[in-house]
Design a protein around this motif. Structure first.
Motif, PDB file in Angstrom:
ATOM      1  N   ASP A  96       8.060  -0.606 -14.238  1.00 63.29           N
ATOM      2  CA  ASP A  96       6.499  -1.530 -14.869  1.00 63.29           C
ATOM      3  C   ASP A  96       6.456  -2.993 -14.951  1.00 63.29           C
ATOM      4  O   ASP A  96       7.076  -2.832 -15.838  1.00 63.29           O
ATOM      5  N   ARG A  97       6.782  -4.239 -13.751  1.00 60.93           N
ATOM      6  CA  ARG A  97       7.228  -5.257 -14.034  1.00 60.93           C
ATOM      7  C   ARG A  97       5.880  -5.821 -13.626  1.00 60.93           C
ATOM      8  O   ARG A  97       5.107  -6.138 -12.790  1.00 60.93           O
ATOM      9  N   LEU A  98       6.170  -6.930 -14.344  1.00 62.34           N
ATOM     10  CA  LEU A  98       4.595  -7.932 -14.139  1.00 62.34           C
ATOM     11  C   LEU A  98       5.455  -9.322 -14.011  1.00 62.34           C
ATOM     12  O   LEU A  98       6.014  -9.440 -14.892  1.00 62.34           O
ATOM     13  N   PHE A  99       5.483  -9.976 -13.176  1.00 62.17           N
ATOM     14  CA  PHE A  99       5.725 -11.353 -13.235  1.00 62.17           C
ATOM     15  C   PHE A  99       4.797 -12.349 -13.027  1.00 62.17           C
ATOM     16  O   PHE A  99       4.387 -12.808 -12.512  1.00 62.17           O
ATOM     17  N   GLY A 126       7.034  -3.520  -5.423  1.00 63.18           N
ATOM     18  CA  GLY A 126       5.513  -2.925  -6.228  1.00 63.18           C
ATOM     19  C   GLY A 126       4.971  -4.016  -7.459  1.00 63.18           C
ATOM     20  O   GLY A 126       4.255  -3.168  -8.100  1.00 63.18           O
ATOM     21  N   SER A 127       6.461  -4.788  -7.695  1.00 57.50           N
ATOM     22  CA  SER A 127       5.272  -5.120  -9.061  1.00 57.50           C
ATOM     23  C   SER A 127       4.262  -6.086  -8.871  1.00 57.50           C
ATOM     24  O   SER A 127       4.168  -6.749  -7.598  1.00 57.50           O
ATOM     25  N   GLU A 242      -2.945  -1.725 -20.734  1.00 55.58           N
ATOM     26  CA  GLU A 242      -3.888  -0.982 -19.687  1.00 55.58           C
ATOM     27  C   GLU A 242      -3.489  -0.471 -18.750  1.00 55.58           C
ATOM     28  O   GLU A 242      -4.137   0.633 -18.332  1.00 55.58           O
ATOM     29  N   GLN A 243      -2.205  -0.630 -19.186  1.00 56.50           N
ATOM     30  CA  GLN A 243      -1.099   0.056 -17.911  1.00 56.50           C
ATOM     31  C   GLN A 243      -2.229   0.569 -16.195  1.00 56.50           C
ATOM     32  O   GLN A 243      -1.931   1.243 -15.445  1.00 56.50           O
ATOM     33  N   ARG A 244      -2.493  -1.088 -15.787  1.00 53.95           N
ATOM     34  CA  ARG A 244      -2.687  -0.975 -15.046  1.00 53.95           C
ATOM     35  C   ARG A 244      -1.578  -2.332 -14.135  1.00 53.95           C
ATOM     36  O   ARG A 244      -1.586  -3.398 -14.031  1.00 53.95           O
ATOM     37  N   CYS A 245      -0.275  -1.368 -13.821  1.00 57.70           N
ATOM     38  CA  CYS A 245       1.071  -2.316 -13.073  1.00 57.70           C
ATOM     39  C   CYS A 245       1.532  -2.182 -12.115  1.00 57.70           C
ATOM     40  O   CYS A 245       2.535  -2.140 -11.833  1.00 57.70           O
ATOM     41  N   THR A 246       0.321  -1.759 -10.735  1.00 53.77           N
ATOM     42  CA  THR A 246       0.755  -1.840  -9.324  1.00 53.77           C
ATOM     43  C   THR A 246      -0.390  -2.562  -8.415  1.00 53.77           C
ATOM     44  O   THR A 246      -1.445  -2.511  -9.188  1.00 53.77           O
TER      45      THR A 246
END
Length: 282
Positions: A96-99, A126-127, A242-246
């Motif tokens: 799960d990646r957020l850039f 999907g990041s 919050e595990q909102r990673c998509t």
């Protein structure tokens, strides 16, 4: 982003990690950054050391509550303007990646195309992509060309964050609400426009809302350097917690969820400013 990586690392909880992605110079300034990253527990897995020099930003107050920027090392072989694709990772061990992408390097340098290609690749996996233009009028000679380059980035972003000053320069004949709607129409799921001590406005296709800044303490704030990067860190760390990673998860968020996220990010930015200004007073 240097401040953003450190801000995210300081705030991240169990299961959430902050990494800096990209080249760091082997020069004096690069070594200082590496020392800070190690001290603040920023992940070093995706850093590549290079002989290219660091481009240094010198900041001074403009007398109007903002900052002026001068950049040294521009148009030389530096790590900011001359990023190569081979200096960026081809894969990541984290799922799960957020850039976060930003700075004038994305729009005004040869690195911009490299970064955009890299960002597109991450979006296809999907990041989540957060884009912050970090507009710097002192180095922008063609406002229209800059606006086109910025909007090309908005097209691949999940979230866009900009300051009121960024928008007033880039869109001098438009109001904030119209610019935010334009960015939503280009594909962003949410737009955050920060207004300094006046708070932040949040725009989504489910509605918009403004919340006021944090009351009290502003008289002690004289330097605002790093606030925007820490706000960005708060957005991404808040989503990760919050595990909102998509992007699918983002599309299901209600306006109230985005407002709560903005308030969390605003608090993180304010905490950073308090630390910075207290250190300056010592």
């Amino acid at each position: 982003m240097y401040f953003g990586s450190i801000g995210a690392a300081a705030t991240a909880s169990t299961g959430v990690r902050s990494f800096y992605v990209g080249p760091i110079s082997e020069d004096y300034f690069g070594n200082l950054m590496m020392e800070d990253f190690k001290e603040k527990n920023v992940g070093l897995d995706y850093i590549r050391r290079t002989s290219f020099i660091s481009m240094v930003a010198v900041v001074s107050e403009d007398g109007k509550g903002g900052n002026k920027y001068a950049f040294y090392g521009r148009n030389q072989m530096n790590t900011t303007e001359h990023l190569q694709m081979e200096e960026l990772p081809k894969s990541f061990s984290q799922q799960d990646r957020l850039f976060c992408f930003g700075s004038v390097a994305t729009t005004l340098s040869p690195s911009g195309q490299t970064l955009k290609k890299f960002a597109n690749t991450q979006k296809e996996t999907g990041s989540i992509i957060l884009y912050d233009p970090n507009t710097r009028p002192s180095v922008i000679t063609d406002r229209e060309a800059y606006r086109v380059a910025l909007e090309n980035w908005v097209r691949i972003a999940s979230i866009v964050k900009a300051s009121e000053e960024d928008i007033l320069f880039t869109y001098p004949d438009e109001v904030l609400e119209d610019v935010a709607q334009k960015w939503l129409d280009l594909g962003a799921l949410a737009v955050f426009i920060t207004l300094g001590e006046k708070g932040c406005s949040v725009y989504t296709n489910k509605g918009s809302e403004h919340f006021s800044g944090i009351s009290g303490g502003h008289a002690a704030i004289t330097s605002t350097v790093g606030a925007g990067d820490n706000f960005n860190a708060g957005i991404l760390v808040g989503l990760a917690k919050e595990q909102r990673c998509t992007n699918e998860a983002l599309s299901k968020m209600e306006l109230s969820d985005w407002i709560g996220l903005a308030e969390y990010a605003n608090q993180l930015a304010f905490n950073h400013l308090q630390r910075v200004n207290q250190s300056a007073d010592v």
